[in-house]
Design a protein around this motif. Structure first.
Motif, PDB file in Angstrom:
ATOM      1  N   TYR A 128       0.846  -1.189   0.000  1.00 15.79           N
ATOM      2  CA  TYR A 128       0.000   0.000   0.000  1.00 15.79           C
ATOM      3  C   TYR A 128       0.886   1.245   0.000  1.00 15.79           C
ATOM      4  O   TYR A 128       1.783   1.378   0.833  1.00 15.79           O
ATOM      5  CB  TYR A 128      -0.902   0.023   1.231  1.00 15.79           C
ATOM      6  CG  TYR A 128      -2.087  -0.907   1.159  1.00 15.79           C
ATOM      7  CD1 TYR A 128      -3.313  -0.458   0.672  1.00 15.79           C
ATOM      8  CD2 TYR A 128      -1.994  -2.224   1.584  1.00 15.79           C
ATOM      9  CE1 TYR A 128      -4.410  -1.300   0.610  1.00 15.79           C
ATOM     10  CE2 TYR A 128      -3.088  -3.080   1.527  1.00 15.79           C
ATOM     11  CZ  TYR A 128      -4.294  -2.607   1.039  1.00 15.79           C
ATOM     12  OH  TYR A 128      -5.374  -3.448   0.976  1.00 15.79           O
ATOM     13  N   THR A 132       1.136   5.449   0.215  1.00 12.73           N
ATOM     14  CA  THR A 132       0.450   6.667   0.629  1.00 12.73           C
ATOM     15  C   THR A 132       0.448   7.656  -0.537  1.00 12.73           C
ATOM     16  O   THR A 132       1.191   7.477  -1.512  1.00 12.73           O
ATOM     17  CB  THR A 132       1.152   7.286   1.843  1.00 12.73           C
ATOM     18  OG1 THR A 132       2.491   7.639   1.469  1.00 12.73           O
ATOM     19  CG2 THR A 132       1.196   6.302   3.005  1.00 12.73           C
ATOM     20  N   ALA A 171       3.337   2.059   3.184  1.00 15.57           N
ATOM     21  CA  ALA A 171       2.754   2.030   4.527  1.00 15.57           C
ATOM     22  C   ALA A 171       3.219   0.790   5.282  1.00 15.57           C
ATOM     23  O   ALA A 171       3.252  -0.310   4.730  1.00 15.57           O
ATOM     24  CB  ALA A 171       1.235   2.036   4.437  1.00 15.57           C
ATOM     25  N   MET A 178       2.255  -1.966   7.751  1.00 17.96           N
ATOM     26  CA  MET A 178       0.962  -2.522   8.121  1.00 17.96           C
ATOM     27  C   MET A 178       1.146  -3.856   8.829  1.00 17.96           C
ATOM     28  O   MET A 178       2.263  -4.375   8.933  1.00 17.96           O
ATOM     29  CB  MET A 178       0.068  -2.667   6.885  1.00 17.96           C
ATOM     30  CG  MET A 178      -0.245  -1.330   6.227  1.00 17.96           C
ATOM     31  SD  MET A 178      -1.401  -1.431   4.852  1.00 17.96           S
ATOM     32  CE  MET A 178      -2.904  -1.932   5.686  1.00 17.96           C
ATOM     33  N   TYR A 226      -8.152  -2.610   8.346  1.00 22.81           N
ATOM     34  CA  TYR A 226      -7.719  -1.393   7.660  1.00 22.81           C
ATOM     35  C   TYR A 226      -7.164  -1.705   6.267  1.00 22.81           C
ATOM     36  O   TYR A 226      -6.706  -0.793   5.577  1.00 22.81           O
ATOM     37  CB  TYR A 226      -6.628  -0.688   8.474  1.00 22.81           C
ATOM     38  CG  TYR A 226      -7.113   0.038   9.705  1.00 22.81           C
ATOM     39  CD1 TYR A 226      -7.575   1.345   9.635  1.00 22.81           C
ATOM     40  CD2 TYR A 226      -7.095  -0.576  10.955  1.00 22.81           C
ATOM     41  CE1 TYR A 226      -8.001   2.030  10.764  1.00 22.81           C
ATOM     42  CE2 TYR A 226      -7.516   0.095  12.092  1.00 22.81           C
ATOM     43  CZ  TYR A 226      -7.968   1.394  11.991  1.00 22.81           C
ATOM     44  OH  TYR A 226      -8.388   2.065  13.121  1.00 22.81           O
ATOM     45  N   ILE A 237      -6.726   3.606   3.603  1.00 17.86           N
ATOM     46  CA  ILE A 237      -5.319   3.953   3.814  1.00 17.86           C
ATOM     47  C   ILE A 237      -5.030   5.349   3.270  1.00 17.86           C
ATOM     48  O   ILE A 237      -4.364   6.170   3.918  1.00 17.86           O
ATOM     49  CB  ILE A 237      -4.396   2.915   3.146  1.00 17.86           C
ATOM     50  CG1 ILE A 237      -4.581   1.543   3.790  1.00 17.86           C
ATOM     51  CG2 ILE A 237      -2.932   3.347   3.239  1.00 17.86           C
ATOM     52  CD1 ILE A 237      -4.276   1.503   5.261  1.00 17.86           C
ATOM     53  N   VAL A 254      -0.784   7.370   8.998  1.00 17.43           N
ATOM     54  CA  VAL A 254      -0.257   6.038   8.690  1.00 17.43           C
ATOM     55  C   VAL A 254       1.263   6.033   8.854  1.00 17.43           C
ATOM     56  O   VAL A 254       1.958   6.917   8.350  1.00 17.43           O
ATOM     57  CB  VAL A 254      -0.633   5.619   7.256  1.00 17.43           C
ATOM     58  CG1 VAL A 254      -0.014   4.267   6.911  1.00 17.43           C
ATOM     59  CG2 VAL A 254      -2.146   5.555   7.110  1.00 17.43           C
ATOM     60  N   PRO A 310      -1.729   0.276  10.576  1.00 15.63           N
ATOM     61  CA  PRO A 310      -3.050  -0.301  10.334  1.00 15.63           C
ATOM     62  C   PRO A 310      -2.986  -1.828  10.408  1.00 15.63           C
ATOM     63  O   PRO A 310      -2.121  -2.452   9.799  1.00 15.63           O
ATOM     64  CB  PRO A 310      -3.389   0.171   8.914  1.00 15.63           C
ATOM     65  CG  PRO A 310      -2.504   1.358   8.678  1.00 15.63           C
ATOM     66  CD  PRO A 310      -1.246   1.052   9.419  1.00 15.63           C
TER      67      PRO A 310
END
Length: 358
Positions: free
Chosen positions: A41, A43, A49, A51, A175, A181, A190, A201
């Protein structure tokens, strides 16, 4: 004379990034095992991110059919499957022939984010083998982290006012959803390699089976866990408010939860703090103002350091972990769980260890 209302913990079910069930999750948290990972993921500023997720193999190997409705997403899939697995674990010890009331916590509404439809979630959770839940005795709190402890208040009402044999409370959240996100990343919430004040998350589900019958409580070496009536309050300075967070909400919830005690007896607090500095002040305020009932050598645990922020599952998972820890701690009789939602709700719960023959 007022009756002291309380519930006994009959069983626990949970699934988190650090454990497929309650025992494994509690053991991994006790060992400080972290499931954090740099994810795919990204940003909006093109940072990966950090996670924490339940291993994909669990979702891929899920054997039961899922009703996907008109719209379905990975987040929906994960929340539904985690809920079914953890609810079945919590209900594995019950032999009741009657259906069981369900009080459920789900994520808080977020403008612009499509959350799982309540009907779709419940359709897939109810009427499962090993999940004898009552459609007529069903309540849902969309209050996020505080939701399960909020649900405990209603569960105790069911046990005492409607004479139910047992009640199931729980929550599920994830999440792992790109629009969510992105929404969180736009306000720098995040955690990434370069961020200083974000959270990880995560995802998870947790369920607690409650009873008023002490003989049906989870019994470990002749000891059982009592859940007292929770403390609930609202914080004016919540995450979305213009007012500053003065900590009055968590302070009020903590004082209410501690009302059965007359002296410093709480040895440990399990908190829903997720690494964001926003939550530190209110925890400090609550501890300072209730110090007379907290042990001088108070321990504070925030297992989100291990499995990330698990949202609406927080209350059940924290209570389950705290209960299993308390049952193994010969030096402690009382623990506390505290949960704070992004919105106004704050909640606190007092756990007591009691001998089965008392």
């Amino acid at each position: 004379m007022n009756t002291i209302r309380k519930a006994y913990l009959a069983n626990i079910g949970m699934i988190t990034p650090t454990g497929y069930d309650a025992s494994m999750t509690a053991t991994s948290v006790r060992a400080k095992i972290s499931s954090y990972q740099v994810s795919e993921y990204m940003t909006p500023d093109n940072k990966a991110a950090t996670m924490s997720g339940v291993p994909e193999v669990l979702f891929d190997s899920f054997a039961l059919d899922i009703d996907e409705g008109e719209y379905y997403s990975d987040m929906y899939d994960r929340m539904i499957k985690m809920a079914i697995i953890s609810a079945q674990e919590a209900l594995s010890s019950t032999s009741t022939d009657s259906s069981i009331p369900l009080i459920l916590a789900l994520p808080e509404p977020i403008p612009g984010i499509k959350q799982i439809p309540q009907n779709l979630f419940l359709k897939n959770l109810l009427n499962r083998e090993g999940v004898p839940l009552s459609l007529s005795d069903l309540h849902v709190f969309h209050t996020g982290r505080s939701g399960v402890i909020h649900a405990l208040e209603l569960a105790i009402d069911y046990l005492y006012n409607q004479n139910k044999e047992c009640v199931l409370v729980g929550g599920s959240d994830s999440y792992w959803h790109l629009p969510l996100i992105h929404h969180l990343a736009q306000t720098n919430r995040v955690l990434t390699k370069n961020s200083k004040d974000g959270f990880v998350p995560g995802e998870g589900a947790g369920f607690l089976l409650l009873t008023k019958d002490k003989n049906k409580a989870l019994n470990v070496d002749g000891q059982v866990i009592v859940l007292h009536e929770p403390g609930l309050a609202k914080e004016a300075g919540h995450m979305f408010a213009s007012e500053p967070n003065r900590g009055d909400g968590l302070d009020a919830a903590t004082k209410a939860a501690l009302s059965p005690l007359e002296s410093a007896q709480v040895k440990k607090i399990y908190s829903s703090m997720n690494g964001e500095s926003f939550w530190s002040k209110e925890l400090g305020v609550a501890i300072m103002r209730s110090s007379a009932k907290l042990d001088e050598d108070l321990d504070i645990e925030h297992p989100a350091d291990c499995y990330g922020d698990i949202g609406a599952a927080s209350g059940a998972v924290l209570t389950g972990i705290a209960a299993l820890d308390l049952l193994k701690n010969p030096a402690a009789k009382y623990y506390m769980v505290q949960c704070s939602s992004d919105g106004p709700w704050r909640s606190a719960l007092l756990l007591e260890k009691e001998p089965i023959e008392a």
